[in-house]
Design an enzyme around this catalytic site. Structure first.
Site, mmCIF file in Angstrom:
data_model
loop_
_atom_site.group_PDB
_atom_site.id
_atom_site.type_symbol
_atom_site.label_atom_id
_atom_site.label_comp_id
_atom_site.label_asym_id
_atom_site.label_seq_id
_atom_site.Cartn_x
_atom_site.Cartn_y
_atom_site.Cartn_z
ATOM 1 N N ASP A 1 0.857 -1.180 0.000
ATOM 2 C CA ASP A 1 0.000 0.000 0.000
ATOM 3 C C ASP A 1 0.896 1.234 0.000
ATOM 4 O O ASP A 1 2.107 1.136 0.259
ATOM 5 C CB ASP A 1 -0.882 -0.043 1.255
ATOM 6 C CG ASP A 1 -1.781 1.174 1.361
ATOM 7 O OD1 ASP A 1 -2.309 1.609 0.325
ATOM 8 O OD2 ASP A 1 -1.955 1.695 2.475
ATOM 9 N N THR B 1 -0.292 4.923 1.158
ATOM 10 C CA THR B 1 -0.566 5.837 2.261
ATOM 11 C C THR B 1 -0.456 5.111 3.597
ATOM 12 O O THR B 1 -1.159 4.144 3.846
ATOM 13 C CB THR B 1 -1.971 6.443 2.116
ATOM 14 O OG1 THR B 1 -2.102 7.017 0.823
ATOM 15 C CG2 THR B 1 -2.204 7.507 3.167
ATOM 16 N N PHE C 1 -10.924 23.327 -8.442
ATOM 17 C CA PHE C 1 -10.113 22.330 -9.142
ATOM 18 C C PHE C 1 -11.011 21.362 -9.909
ATOM 19 O O PHE C 1 -12.125 21.058 -9.488
ATOM 20 C CB PHE C 1 -9.328 21.492 -8.126
ATOM 21 C CG PHE C 1 -7.965 22.008 -7.839
ATOM 22 C CD1 PHE C 1 -6.952 21.916 -8.785
ATOM 23 C CD2 PHE C 1 -7.657 22.544 -6.602
ATOM 24 C CE1 PHE C 1 -5.671 22.355 -8.495
ATOM 25 C CE2 PHE C 1 -6.392 22.988 -6.312
ATOM 26 C CZ PHE C 1 -5.392 22.899 -7.259
ATOM 27 N N LYS D 1 -3.710 29.087 -7.918
ATOM 28 C CA LYS D 1 -2.617 28.131 -7.696
ATOM 29 C C LYS D 1 -2.902 26.893 -8.540
ATOM 30 O O LYS D 1 -4.060 26.524 -8.759
ATOM 31 C CB LYS D 1 -2.494 27.751 -6.221
ATOM 32 C CG LYS D 1 -3.679 26.980 -5.651
ATOM 33 C CD LYS D 1 -3.499 26.679 -4.176
ATOM 34 C CE LYS D 1 -4.696 25.891 -3.633
ATOM 35 N NZ LYS D 1 -4.647 25.686 -2.180
ATOM 36 N N GLY E 1 -5.341 2.980 -3.402
ATOM 37 C CA GLY E 1 -6.598 3.602 -3.802
ATOM 38 C C GLY E 1 -6.427 5.064 -4.105
ATOM 39 O O GLY E 1 -7.378 5.757 -4.467
ATOM 40 N N ASP E 2 -5.206 5.577 -3.960
ATOM 41 C CA ASP E 2 -4.945 7.006 -4.144
ATOM 42 C C ASP E 2 -4.868 7.363 -5.620
ATOM 43 O O ASP E 2 -4.902 6.515 -6.507
ATOM 44 C CB ASP E 2 -3.641 7.376 -3.440
ATOM 45 C CG ASP E 2 -3.682 8.796 -2.898
ATOM 46 O OD1 ASP E 2 -4.508 9.586 -3.378
ATOM 47 O OD2 ASP E 2 -2.892 9.110 -1.999
ATOM 48 N N ASP F 1 -1.470 -1.037 5.923
ATOM 49 C CA ASP F 1 -1.762 -0.581 7.289
ATOM 50 C C ASP F 1 -3.234 -0.316 7.537
ATOM 51 O O ASP F 1 -3.611 0.040 8.650
ATOM 52 C CB ASP F 1 -0.977 0.707 7.585
ATOM 53 C CG ASP F 1 -1.524 1.900 6.812
ATOM 54 O OD1 ASP F 1 -1.634 2.990 7.398
ATOM 55 O OD2 ASP F 1 -1.839 1.745 5.622
ATOM 56 N N ASN G 1 -8.513 -1.286 4.096
ATOM 57 C CA ASN G 1 -8.572 -1.504 2.656
ATOM 58 C C ASN G 1 -7.451 -2.414 2.155
ATOM 59 O O ASN G 1 -7.450 -2.809 0.993
ATOM 60 C CB ASN G 1 -8.517 -0.159 1.913
ATOM 61 C CG ASN G 1 -7.276 0.634 2.254
ATOM 62 O OD1 ASN G 1 -6.836 0.660 3.401
ATOM 63 N ND2 ASN G 1 -6.695 1.284 1.275
#
Length: 1177
Positions: free
Chosen positions: A417, A419, A555, A578, A693-694, A833, A836
């Site tokens: 993983d 994150t 965004f 930005k 999953g990011d 961790d 998921n």
């Protein structure tokens, strides 16, 4: 209708849970399969009970007091070896065929069953304790118009529950109302998808109006019809029927189990799915009992041994039949046959079973006991390793299973993983460039880092750290550009502010990057304090100022930027923007060209360090121009057709001719030692895949900073097709570049698939023509797996040095691991961790959990657990390699010593008329494996090291033999068998030749059965002791004590068992009266021992000398280098090259649409006012 509960392990002290072995009975599975739609009614348990929905009761335990003994014994006798020895025990109770005493089998079998039973009972007691803690966790349930505290296990479908801030969601719940306006609820989904940014859920208007009115909630009798339980985290469809009207339900109105309530005082919800029906449970995967490759090999070898045993017994039984026909009948006068033996054929049949009993030590039951003890001991080494102890959390490494240790030395693929596993899940404002000046540059080596003192700012975040004082000095001096830069950061965002205590601000950001930027502005004196739908309040250098919010240009994935338009207290309209440098550069005013060049150089430096970058710019707007633009903006917002395109055109009209302010650099902080660990693992030929999953850009950025990807790679392929044809083309294009011949019809894999499309097979290792990486998103992956492209995908991915799979669901993570397991003959390891990650941890051969910020779910479902990713290299390269080497040495020696011990009976049969007489004393047979040879082999298997831990880490290449299973395999087993046959031949015929027709010093005959038996067994013990002494490479005091102590102990026991006292008191049990003292003083015995040792050991010494010369393996040269080096040389430090990189603006590329529309709608006004304090100027 009966519905069996899932096996779930939960940890109560931090409100987090994890899911383990899911076992559903057939009735439950049939009910769920038949469930096409789910019906339920709020506040009506009687109606909902009809459908047999599960409640939240958790049962992970397997046994009770009453069923433990029968159930545990039943499970143990499912193991082939245990059942085999139970059958042997029954055979030994038949006097017609029993040639051994019953206790020779009962004692070892009882020891094995007892040790395993105690271990299973201890594990189940822990499960019972965990179940009790979780099932009794408190929850608020609405009953009879009152909110009552109940237990989690009593929650049922259709109940209305109350959740409070920072609490986990109990089940999958339909949001009814909340403390926030319009029924909004903020949640964190880290345990579902690994993302820590907040998400918003909103109740439907008809229920949100009930708020916390208990009378209205208790009277609520809405009926819900929705889809049956499934594993799709981002989809939900249903209809609410209430007061004669129907309301559509979707995913945005459902709170999933595993989420945490944030920034919301309270909310009420209707329970839709419970227990194993929840979406998190559906994604958790089923538990499979994990067994090592060596376990599977041992099962095959045991069958081989049994087959060899049957062949030997058949040969001996045939020999007995021939002997009976030719010579046996001559002795019937002296030894008449028993009445039940009618012929030589019957006698041969009985002798066959007698030899099955005698030769049963070919399949030694003590093998399994020894394996368990070895694994347990090596597990303790992991638990005791101080270098894997994490002091900040006071947490040691933990081996949660004792069955997979040696497989740690065979890992080829690591699935990680991102994150919380590779990263610390913390974003840090590291550097910035303002008006061409770089701030936050690294200090000189001689200059000690000193953090900046922010005590002048009472609203500063005490946890924020920065080490460049020049930036603070510029702020204090009133530098115009620095002030404008931080003002832009404090205004241009969609962060929510919460201030429950005056001066203590808590920011809830849509992404952690945005939170880091706003926190940085806060510490440098530009404090974002609160917002409404029309204003933003900023404390600027101690002075409170209110900016009127005119518009938020949010965004999205196309724009890659965001802007806010505000009216300042000085009545000036300004736009702050930005975004990604590639986008902002195209929008800058021509006058910024020189400043842009300097800033781009700074961005190159930031990118080379793996930092996440943004460009910041502004524009002063004319009132007339803004009024005209605002009118166009309103028309675009109200348009029905092509609204997004029209808004984009309007945005571009005002986001131009920007003035550059500078750039920010955010560090997505990796865990300590992650890059070094990955470099080391790559040297060990271990491939690392990131399954997250990011967002894609975020994952790729981390892959570069952690050295999974490198700038020097020959290429990184991105697979992002939306259909099967496009994905197949992308995969084949990648393979064509890496290995063009793999696309030819003559390729071996293509040929096999064409000829046998339905046959399962293992993909061979394919070597590409360079170093490559692969990036694939979850949607493309799903298309590839569902579109029969799994082989194309796997072949392409396995040729790459590193692989990044992003936007993955928990189930997809498990599918990728399962895909590699199915087609590659390799050992896989999954590490994560969060909840998921549980599914892939369960599916992988080895699951490693990290005790991180996302709770304890992964750890509780893992096989091994620790706190830092960098400990993985010690787990694999030190403990894993040692465990594998020790287990291989143990197995090869154990099989050898038992072959040498048992096959002596085979040679002896030719001299005793194939009568099934044993060559050894019964007590020697019973004690050989359990007592006489147990400690030396355990000493070797627990303490031996080919090289120490320093060399293991210095030369990761030493890990490679385990990946190919070179140290123990079928070929090595055959060598052990041949070696054992040779040794048994020596051990039988050398003593026989020496004592044949020999006499004692007093003229008496020495060649009696009992003296011969003693000489053979003593020679055997001496030979196997010398053999293990040759195998040991790391001698300790314990090793010496175990080996030579066991040999000494044998002689002591010998005199005890053959003593006059025991033999006279128990003549039927101890029959070798005086044999020890009469035989051991004869030179023939010691000559036999010496010659047996010489003949058995010399071939081994010769093989050890010739093997690295004639049949070297890859690591032999490394061992030579180690032997020539006294101490490890330090690794060369590689200089980090700075160069332009395409990997910039990761934050802008990965950021999703924020809370802009929500803020400007005014729906958050009530909540924000509620938590605001009076502002002091």
């Amino acid at each position: 209708m009966k519905y069996t509960k899932p096996f779930i392990s939960e940890i109560p002290w931090n409100y987090s849970w994890c899911y383990s072995a899911m076992q559903l009975e057939s009735q439950s599975e049939e009910r769920q399969d038949k469930e096409q739609e789910r019906y339920l009614q709020a506040n009506n348990r009687t109606f909902n009970t009809i459908f047999g929905y599960p409640n939240n009761t958790i049962k992970t335990s397997k046994y009770s007091i009453f069923n433990f003994l029968p159930l545990n014994l039943f499970e143990q006798f499912q193991r082939l070896a245990n059942a085999y020895f139970l059958i042997l025990l029954f055979l030994q109770l038949i006097p017609e065929i029993s040639s051994l005493q019953w206790y020779t089998t009962v004692i070892p079998l009882m020891v094995v069953l007892s040790i395993t039973g105690v271990k299973d009972a201890a594990d189940d007691v822990k499960r019972h304790q965990s179940d009790k803690q979780v099932n009794n966790r408190p929850v608020w349930i609405l009953e009879n118009g009152k909110v009552k505290e109940d237990k989690w296990m009593n929650v049922q479908v259709g109940d209305i529950v109350k959740l409070e801030n920072n609490q986990p969601v109990t089940a999958d719940i339909l949001l009814l109302s909340s403390s926030e306006p319009y029924g909004l609820t903020f949640i964190e989904t880290a345990e579902l998808d690994g993302e820590t940014n907040l998400k918003v859920k909103q109740a439907i208007s008809v229920t949100s109006e009930m708020e916390d009115n208990l009378k209205l909630l208790a009277a609520f009798d809405g009926e819900v019809k929705c889809e049956p339980p499934n594993n799709k985290l981002d989809k939900f469809a249903g209809i609410l029927f209430y007061k004669g009207k129907s309301y559509s339900l979707d995913h945005d109105k459902l709170l999933l189990r595993g989420c945490i309530i944030r920034n919301t005082d309270w909310c009420y919800g209707l329970v839709i799915y419970t227990g194993q029906d929840t979406k998190l449970m559906q994604n958790s995967g089923k538990y499979t009992f994990k067994r090592t490759q060596i376990d599977h090999l041992m099962n095959v070898l045991v069958l081989w041994i049994f087959l060899f045993l049957v062949i030997m017994c058949f040969v001996l039984a045939t020999g007995h039949g021939i002997w009976e026909n030719k010579k046996g009948y001559h002795f019937q006068i002296f030894m008449p046959r028993e009445k039940y033996i009618s012929s030589s054929a019957v006698s041969s049949f009985l002798i066959f079973w007698s030899y099955i009993i005698i030769l049963n030590t070919m399949v030694p039951i003590s093998l399994y006991v020894s394996v368990e003890i070895i694994r347990l001991g090596n597990s303790f080494y992991i638990n005791w390793d101080q270098k894997m102890f994490y002091a900040p959390k006071n947490t040691p490494a933990q081996a949660r299973t004792t069955t997979l240790n040696e497989e740690l030395g065979q890992v080829k693929y690591v699935f990680s993983d991102k994150t919380g596993t590779l990263t610390q899940n913390i974003m840090i404002f590291n550097k910035c460039s303002i008006n061409g000046t770089l701030y936050g540059a690294s200090c000189n080596k001689d200059e000690k880092k000193r953090k900046v003192d922010f005590s002048y700012n009472k609203l500063a975040d005490p946890q924020f750290l920065f080490y460049d004082k020049t930036l603070v000095e510029a702020v204090k001096k009133g530098d115009h550009w620095v002030h404008l830069f931080f003002l832009s950061l404090s205004l241009c965002h969609t962060v929510m502010s919460e201030e429950k205590e005056e001066g203590k601000l808590v920011y809830q950001a849509q992404s952690p990057d945005e939170g880091a930027l706003v926190t940085a502005a806060r510490n440098f004196g530009f404090v974002f304090r609160s917002r409404t739908s029309e204003t933003i309040t900023v404390v600027k250098m101690g002075e409170t100022k209110v900016y009127r919010l005119l518009a938020i240009l949010d965004f999205n994935s196309v724009r890659k930027r965001m802007s806010v338009i505000v009216r300042t207290p000085e009545d000036q309209v300004m736009l702050f923007c930005k975004g990604a440098d590639t986008i902002i550069c195209e929008l800058l005013h021509p006058s910024c060209r020189s400043l842009n060049e300097v800033t781009m150089e700074h961005l190159d430096d930031f990118a080379s360090e793996g930092l996440r970058t943004l460009m910041v710019a502004y524009r002063e707007l004319d009132d007339g121009f803004f009024r005209a633009w605002s009118k166009k903006h309103s028309e675009a917002c109200l348009s029905v057709e092509n609204r997004e395109d029209k808004l984009s055109d309007v945005y571009e009209e005002i986001e131009k001719d920007l003035m550059l302010l500078g750039a920010t650099a955010i560090e997505d902080k990796l865990q300590d030692g992650v890059p070094e660990t990955i470099i080391t693992l790559n040297k060990a030929k271990i491939k690392i895949w990131v399954l997250t999953g990011d967002k894609q850009e975020t994952a790729v950025n981390i892959a570069y900073s952690s050295h999974i990807f490198e700038d020097e790679m020959d290429g990184v392929f991105v697979v992002e097709g939306k259909d099967v044809e496009t994905i197949q083309k992308e995969l084949r294009t990648a393979r064509n570049k890496m290995k063009p011949e793999s696309l030819l019809e003559s390729d071996s894999v293509n040929t096999y698939v064409t000829m046998k499309p339905n046959m399962s097979f293992k993909l061979p290792e394919e070597v590409p023509n360079g170093n490559y990486g692969l990036v694939i998103n979850g949607y493309s992956l799903a298309c590839a797996l569902e579109g029969n492209l799994e082989l194309e995908l796997l072949r392409t991915a396995c040729m790459c040095k590193g692989v990044v799979c992003c936007r993955m669901t928990p189930l997809q993570k498990a599918q990728v691991v399962e895909l590699v397991k199915r087609y590659k003959k390799v050992v896989t390891l999954a590490i994560g961790d969060g909840a998921n990650d549980v599914s892939m941890i369960k599916v992988a051969h080895i699951g490693v959990g990290i005790s991180g910020q996302e709770g304890m779910q992964a750890m509780l479902n893992s096989d091994f657990a620790f706190c830092q990713f960098c400990y993985l290299q010690r787990l694999l390269l030190v403990h894993g390699r040692w465990s594998y080497n020790r287990m291989c040495k143990f197995l090869s020696y154990f099989f050898y010593k038992n072959f040498a011990f048992t096959i002596v009976h085979f040679w002896y049969a030719f001299f005793n008329g194939f009568s099934a007489q044993t060559v050894y004393d019964n007590w020697f047979i019973a004690c050989y494996n359990m007592i006489y040879t147990s400690l030396p082999v355990l000493g070797m298997s627990l303490f031996d090291q080919d090289v120490n831990e320093t060399w293991s880490l210095r030369f990761p290449e030493l890990y490679e033999p385990g990946q190919h299973n070179l140290y123990f395999n079928k070929k090595e087993f055959v060598k052990c068998l041949m070696h054992g046959i040779y040794s048994s031949f020596v051990l039988f015929f050398v003593p026989m030749a020496i004592i044949y027709n020999s006499e004692r010093g007093d003229g008496k005959d020495i060649s009696d059965y009992q003296s011969f038996s003693l000489i053979v067994q003593t020679s055997l013990i001496s030979v196997v002791t010398m053999q293990i002494a040759l195998k040991i490479t790391y001698w300790t005091v314990i090793s010496h004590f175990f080996i030579w102590g066991s040999l000494t102990f044998y002689f002591c026991i010998l005199f005890l068992l053959y003593s006059d006292g025991l033999c006279l008191v128990f003549p039927n049990i101890f029959q070798f009266l005086g044999v020890a003292r009469n035989t051991m003083n004869q030179p023939q015995m010691w000559l036999s021992i010496i010659l047996s040792i010489i003949f058995c050991v010399l071939p081994v010494i010769g093989h050890q000398f010739l093997k690295p010369l004639c049949w070297p393996i890859s690591v032999d040269k490394i061992f030579d280098r180690i032997h020539c080096m006294k101490h490890p040389q330090p690794l060369p430090i590689q200089a980090k090259l700075k160069h332009a990189s395409a990997r910039r603006s990761a934050y802008a590329f990965s950021h999703k649409q924020g809370f802009g529309a929500l803020i400007t709608s005014g729906k958050t006004t009530k909540a924000l006012k509620k938590t605001s304090f009076p502002f002091k100027k």
